[in-house]
Design an enzyme around this catalytic site. Structure first.
Site, short mmCIF file in Angstrom:
data_model
loop_
_atom_site.label_atom_id
_atom_site.label_comp_id
_atom_site.label_asym_id
_atom_site.label_seq_id
_atom_site.Cartn_x
_atom_site.Cartn_y
_atom_site.Cartn_z
N CYS A 52 -4.18 5.92 3.80
CA CYS A 52 -5.42 5.83 3.00
C CYS A 52 -6.39 4.82 3.63
O CYS A 52 -6.98 5.11 4.66
CB CYS A 52 -5.09 5.52 1.55
N HIS B 57 -1.33 9.74 0.11
CA HIS B 57 -0.36 8.69 -0.20
C HIS B 57 1.06 9.21 -0.33
O HIS B 57 1.50 9.46 -1.46
CB HIS B 57 -0.73 8.01 -1.52
N GLU C 132 3.76 7.54 -0.24
CA GLU C 132 4.63 6.58 -0.94
C GLU C 132 4.49 6.63 -2.47
O GLU C 132 5.41 6.23 -3.19
CB GLU C 132 4.34 5.16 -0.44
#
Ligand SMILES: *[C@@H]1O[C@H](CO)[C@@H](O)[C@H](O)[C@H]1NC(C)=O
Ligand SMILES: *[C@@H]1O[C@H](CO)[C@@H](O)[C@H](O)[C@H]1NC(C)=O
Ligand SMILES: *[C@@H]1O[C@H](CO)[C@@H](O)[C@H](O)[C@H]1NC(C)=O
Length: 314
Positions: free
Chosen positions: A130, A240, A242
């Site tokens: 990001c 993202h 994660e």
């Protein structure tokens, strides 16, 4: 297992055995630096001046790496010392100025060190997520080419380019997982700024440096969502991975399906496998121990926080 020294690796490289040396001498105790950044304005949980969202730490730990926090506002000498001790760098998401912040300063310093190391046969990988993606684009282009898009809280399927299937990032993915990435809305997008395909294509520095692996659109502008450098082990995702495993804010764009969690693991595992090709190490076990993130405790910020736990630093 034999733990090769940097000197041995350098000698093997000098003997043009670099590729073979890398395959044989994997570092199964990789340590990855995660760069801290200036606290978000008004963060009521903040202690000190900078933070790392714990999700990025868990992301790497879940794939077999240990983490060293890299603090902002340190000297170049200190950064060089850390660089020579760690096996890779992750630039996380967040919200700081990509040209004036201490985060951007440290990112530039590590980027330069990584270019130089890789040019000399010392495999040092960088991953940007990001804001990390955006920061890498600003550093490579020597300017900010980002544009506003409507991508603040939305899950999207990746539009993979023909180059994606043979890319380093994706070629090890299970076929059914790639299929899910293409067909299902499982990549979390939480960004206001994007690198449009148009600006990327018109910038010779970016085009020469990065191979585009996927694109997305907010309905109006097409933007780059995944890329990897041609000649360097540098990787960047605008989305993202994660969050699917490690963030729990209940918002559109947050996806916790089995496929999304698997994508989280496979991207992290890929990056950790890149870090395993690096042989940097701390000068002593004691120094390593002092540097690891285990010396800090994350702070729980509540169920509705964008980052459920943060590490804070002075
Ligand atoms: C650290 O931050 C202070 C205050 O913002 C600044 O004056 C100083 O130059 C910074 N040091 C480095 C090494 O960036
Ligand atoms: C291209 O980059 C400029 C900044 O240099 C930005 O103002 C503009 O919005 C970008 N255009 C697109 C289509 O991305
Ligand atoms: C899924 O992604 C498409 C873009 O391919 C987008 O138009 C749509 O809004 C997304 N759906 C959801 C529920 O996010």
């Amino acid at each position: 297992m034999c733990r090769p020294t940097a000197a041995l690796c350098a000698a093997l490289c000098a003997a043009h055995l670099c590729a073979a040396a890398r395959i044989q001498l994997l570092n199964h105790r990789p340590v990855i630096g995660v760069l801290a950044q200036e606290n978000l304005p008004g963060d009521q949980f903040a202690r000190g001046s900078s933070y790392i969202a714990a999700s990025y730490v868990k992301y790497l730990e879940g794939a077999g790496a240990r983490v060293v926090p890299i603090r902002i506002n340190r000297t170049e000498e200190e950064y060089a010392n850390i660089f020579n001790s760690i096996n890779g760098l992750l630039l996380p998401g967040g919200d700081v100025d990509l040209q004036k912040s201490q985060f951007s300063r440290a990112a530039r310093i590590f980027y330069r060190l990584a270019l130089k190391a890789n040019d000399g046969g010392d495999h040092f990988p960088i991953w940007g997520t990001c804001q990390g993606f955006q920061q890498l684009s600003v550093i490579t282009a020597h300017k900010n080419l980002l544009t506003l898009t409507d991508t603040k809280a939305v899950a999207l399927p990746l539009t993979l380019t023909p180059a994606a299937l043979s890319s380093r990032v994706f070629r090890g993915f299970p076929k059914d997982l790639l299929q899910s990435l293409i067909e299902k809305n499982i990549t979390s997008n939480f960004h206001s700024w994007s690198l449009s395909v148009q600006n990327f294509s018109r910038n010779a520095k970016l085009k020469r440096f990065y191979k585009v692996l996927s694109t997305n659109s907010d309905g109006k502008k097409e933007f780059i969502s995944t890329m990897e450098a041609y000649r360097y082990p540098f990787y960047a995702v605008q989305w993202h991975p994660e969050k699917s495993s490690f963030e729990w804010i209940d918002k559109p764009g947050m996806i916790h399906s089995t496929a999304a969690v698997a994508v989280c693991f496979y991207t992290a595992s890929f990056f950790v496998s890149e870090a395993m090709k690096n042989q940097h190490h701390f000068s002593s076990a004691a120094e390593e121990e002092r540097a690891l993130i285990y010396n800090f405790s994350p702070v729980y910020r509540g169920a509705d926080a964008i980052f459920v736990q943060n590490y804070y630093f002075d």
